[in-house]
Write a protein that holds these residues in place. Structure first.
Motif, PDB file in Angstrom:
ATOM      1  N   GLU A 156      27.064  27.539-139.546  1.00 13.92           N
ATOM      2  CA  GLU A 156      27.719  26.762-140.604  1.00 13.92           C
ATOM      3  C   GLU A 156      27.669  27.496-141.941  1.00 13.92           C
ATOM      4  N   LEU A 157      26.579  28.207-142.202  1.00 12.09           N
ATOM      5  CA  LEU A 157      26.501  29.009-143.416  1.00 12.09           C
ATOM      6  C   LEU A 157      27.540  30.125-143.374  1.00 12.09           C
ATOM      7  N   LEU A 158      27.708  30.760-142.230  1.00 16.97           N
ATOM      8  CA  LEU A 158      28.703  31.816-142.099  1.00 16.97           C
ATOM      9  C   LEU A 158      30.117  31.280-142.342  1.00 16.97           C
ATOM     10  N   CYS A 159      30.391  30.054-141.931  1.00 16.00           N
ATOM     11  CA  CYS A 159      31.695  29.447-142.201  1.00 16.00           C
ATOM     12  C   CYS A 159      31.920  29.321-143.710  1.00 16.00           C
ATOM     13  N   GLU A 160      30.899  28.896-144.436  1.00 17.75           N
ATOM     14  CA  GLU A 160      31.018  28.759-145.890  1.00 17.75           C
ATOM     15  C   GLU A 160      31.175  30.134-146.537  1.00 17.75           C
ATOM     16  N   VAL A 161      30.407  31.101-146.103  1.00 17.64           N
ATOM     17  CA  VAL A 161      30.502  32.456-146.658  1.00 17.64           C
ATOM     18  C   VAL A 161      31.890  33.020-146.395  1.00 17.64           C
ATOM     19  N   PHE A 162      32.406  32.816-145.192  1.00 15.63           N
ATOM     20  CA  PHE A 162      33.723  33.336-144.853  1.00 15.63           C
ATOM     21  C   PHE A 162      34.807  32.719-145.743  1.00 15.63           C
ATOM     22  N   LEU A 163      34.708  31.423-146.009  1.00 13.75           N
ATOM     23  CA  LEU A 163      35.698  30.773-146.858  1.00 13.75           C
ATOM     24  C   LEU A 163      35.592  31.289-148.267  1.00 13.75           C
TER      25      LEU A 163
END
Length: 163
Positions: A156-163
């Protein structure tokens, strides 16, 4: 999992602009709206009649499954609500604390405080949910609870970083 990181990103942005208290208040409002919708779905599931699309086989499994899906399961609603409330407080408080420690007010400092607070907040969110629902009702081991919490938080952190 697919959208929970969005709420953490929103909390981070609200926290940066308005502070942790405002972010927590918005999270509580969202939680209350979610609970109200869950209550409406549960009430709809009590409506008599055959609402599921089924063929005339004399079987009512489809209708029962539809009612169970729309009505939800109380322990999932309880677990997710408690997890969101605890993690919103942790995320917003940590985000604001980190923001006070950083000297600069630029994207790098915002990213740092957001990513750290989101990582910790997501882990807490997943951990509380896994303890309340998966461990208590499904018999998960502590290793499963911790690994699921950590894996979910990283994803979920990677999703935020990617966005």
């Amino acid at each position: 999992f697919v959208v929970s990181w969005v709420s953490f990103l929103c909390q981070d942005m609200i926290c940066k602009r308005f502070g942790a208290k405002a972010s927590i208040k918005i999270s509580i409002l969202a939680l209350l709206v979610n609970l109200a919708v869950s209550l409406c779905f549960w009430a709809c599931s009590l409506t008599p009649g055959m609402w599921g699309a089924y063929y005339d086989t004399g079987m009512i499994e489809v209708n029962t499954a539809l009612n169970a899906t729309i009505g939800g399961t109380w322990y999932v609603v309880l677990g997710s609500s408690l997890a969101m409330l605890v993690s919103a407080v942790v995320n917003s408080t940590l985000n604001q604390s980190l923001g006070r420690m950083l000297k600069k007010n630029n994207f790098a400092s915002f990213a740092f405080r957001s990513y750290v607070s989101t990582g910790v907040g997501q882990f807490i969110d997943n951990l509380v949910f896994a303890i309340v629902v998966s461990h208590t009702f499904f018999g998960w081991t502590w290793v499963q609870v911790l690994m699921c919490s950590l894996t979910g938080a990283v994803a979920e952190l990677l999703c935020e970083v990617f966005l």
